[in-house]
Design a protein around this motif. Structure first.
Motif, PDB file in Angstrom:
ATOM      1  N   ASP A  87       0.828  -1.212   0.000  1.00 26.79           N
ATOM      2  CA  ASP A  87       0.000   0.000   0.000  1.00 26.79           C
ATOM      3  C   ASP A  87       0.859   1.257   0.000  1.00 26.79           C
ATOM      4  OD1 ASP A  87      -2.291  -1.548   0.083  1.00 26.79           O
ATOM      5  OD2 ASP A  87      -2.349  -1.574   2.281  1.00 26.79           O
ATOM      6  N   GLU A  88       2.162   1.087   0.097  1.00 24.30           N
ATOM      7  CA  GLU A  88       3.090   2.221   0.170  1.00 24.30           C
ATOM      8  C   GLU A  88       3.221   2.909  -1.189  1.00 24.30           C
ATOM      9  OE1 GLU A  88       4.680   2.998   3.033  1.00 24.30           O
ATOM     10  OE2 GLU A  88       4.217   1.219   4.214  1.00 24.30           O
ATOM     11  N   GLU A  89       3.436   4.215  -1.151  1.00 24.78           N
ATOM     12  CA  GLU A  89       3.712   4.993  -2.354  1.00 24.78           C
ATOM     13  C   GLU A  89       5.222   5.225  -2.436  1.00 24.78           C
ATOM     14  OE1 GLU A  89       1.673   6.186  -4.786  1.00 24.78           O
ATOM     15  OE2 GLU A  89       0.037   5.073  -3.850  1.00 24.78           O
ATOM     16  N   ALA A  90       5.754   5.164  -3.630  1.00 23.45           N
ATOM     17  CA  ALA A  90       7.210   5.290  -3.816  1.00 23.45           C
ATOM     18  C   ALA A  90       7.743   6.610  -3.270  1.00 23.45           C
ATOM     19  CB  ALA A  90       7.563   5.143  -5.290  1.00 23.45           C
ATOM     20  N   SER A  91       7.060   7.702  -3.522  1.00 21.17           N
ATOM     21  CA  SER A  91       7.540   9.012  -3.057  1.00 21.17           C
ATOM     22  C   SER A  91       7.510   9.107  -1.535  1.00 21.17           C
ATOM     23  CB  SER A  91       6.719  10.131  -3.688  1.00 21.17           C
ATOM     24  OG  SER A  91       5.355   9.968  -3.372  1.00 21.17           O
ATOM     25  N   VAL A 131      17.985  10.261  -2.242  1.00 20.86           N
ATOM     26  CA  VAL A 131      17.223   9.587  -3.281  1.00 20.86           C
ATOM     27  C   VAL A 131      17.721  10.123  -4.613  1.00 20.86           C
ATOM     28  CG1 VAL A 131      14.934   9.142  -4.213  1.00 20.86           C
ATOM     29  CG2 VAL A 131      15.241   9.367  -1.749  1.00 20.86           C
ATOM     30  N   VAL A 132      18.327   9.247  -5.394  1.00 20.23           N
ATOM     31  CA  VAL A 132      18.876   9.648  -6.686  1.00 20.23           C
ATOM     32  C   VAL A 132      17.766   9.726  -7.721  1.00 20.23           C
ATOM     33  CG1 VAL A 132      20.485   9.013  -8.528  1.00 20.23           C
ATOM     34  CG2 VAL A 132      21.101   8.608  -6.148  1.00 20.23           C
ATOM     35  N   ARG A 138       7.991   2.181  -9.484  1.00 20.98           N
ATOM     36  CA  ARG A 138       8.004   1.615  -8.137  1.00 20.98           C
ATOM     37  C   ARG A 138       9.414   1.202  -7.710  1.00 20.98           C
ATOM     38  NH1 ARG A 138       2.764   0.752  -6.653  1.00 20.98           N
ATOM     39  NH2 ARG A 138       3.199  -0.868  -5.117  1.00 20.98           N
ATOM     40  N   VAL A 139      10.416   1.783  -8.335  1.00 19.94           N
ATOM     41  CA  VAL A 139      11.815   1.462  -8.012  1.00 19.94           C
ATOM     42  C   VAL A 139      12.522   2.737  -7.548  1.00 19.94           C
ATOM     43  CG1 VAL A 139      14.009   0.607  -8.897  1.00 19.94           C
ATOM     44  CG2 VAL A 139      11.871  -0.417  -9.686  1.00 19.94           C
ATOM     45  N   LEU A 140      13.189   2.625  -6.396  1.00 21.01           N
ATOM     46  CA  LEU A 140      13.942   3.749  -5.836  1.00 21.01           C
ATOM     47  C   LEU A 140      15.434   3.477  -6.009  1.00 21.01           C
ATOM     48  CD1 LEU A 140      12.184   3.903  -2.353  1.00 21.01           C
ATOM     49  CD2 LEU A 140      11.503   5.116  -4.402  1.00 21.01           C
ATOM     50  N   VAL A 141      16.171   4.490  -6.389  1.00 18.91           N
ATOM     51  CA  VAL A 141      17.632   4.405  -6.430  1.00 18.91           C
ATOM     52  C   VAL A 141      18.138   5.266  -5.276  1.00 18.91           C
ATOM     53  CG1 VAL A 141      19.715   4.844  -7.770  1.00 18.91           C
ATOM     54  CG2 VAL A 141      17.627   4.103  -8.931  1.00 18.91           C
ATOM     55  N   LEU A 142      18.850   4.631  -4.337  1.00 18.74           N
ATOM     56  CA  LEU A 142      19.279   5.294  -3.113  1.00 18.74           C
ATOM     57  C   LEU A 142      20.798   5.339  -3.023  1.00 18.74           C
ATOM     58  CD1 LEU A 142      16.854   3.375  -0.727  1.00 18.74           C
ATOM     59  CD2 LEU A 142      16.437   5.547  -1.873  1.00 18.74           C
TER      60      LEU A 142
END
Length: 103
Positions: free
Chosen positions: A56-60, A74-75, A80-84
């Motif tokens: 249920d989480e939002e990417a932002s 956060v790059v 739905r993919v985060l680059v950290l």
């Protein structure tokens, strides 16, 4: 440390071939995942995290929470993919952060 446009482009190019290290599913963003992300960033400095379809989480929102609680940057957010990214505190793992500082 805020990233400049050139630094972000460099990190995006390095992250392109990476596969997600962690997946956030129906359990949401819990303490175990945060600890795992923190440890992975300490060794790798640059990771991808994906949010599965059943969460249920939002990417932002996840990106904002992680940035505040873990002190990472956060790059990029692609769907739905985060680059950290977070520079390692240990000298032997500081390969990428040295390159980023030189840009």
């Amino acid at each position: 440390m805020n990233l400049t446009g050139k630094q972000k482009r460099f990190l995006k190019s390095k992250a392109h071939h990476l596969t997600p290290v962690y997946q956030i599913g129906k359990g949401g963003l819990n303490d175990e995942i945060k600890t795992g992300i923190r440890e992975a960033l300490e060794r790798r400095e640059l990771i991808k995290v994906s949010l599965l379809q059943n969460t249920d989480e939002e990417a932002s929102e996840v990106a904002t929470l992680l940035a505040e609680q873990l002190g990472l940057m956060v790059v990029q957010i692609i769907g739905r993919v985060l680059v950290l990214f977070k520079p390692s505190s240990k000298e032997k793992y500081q390969k990428l952060s040295k390159e980023v500082k030189s840009i």
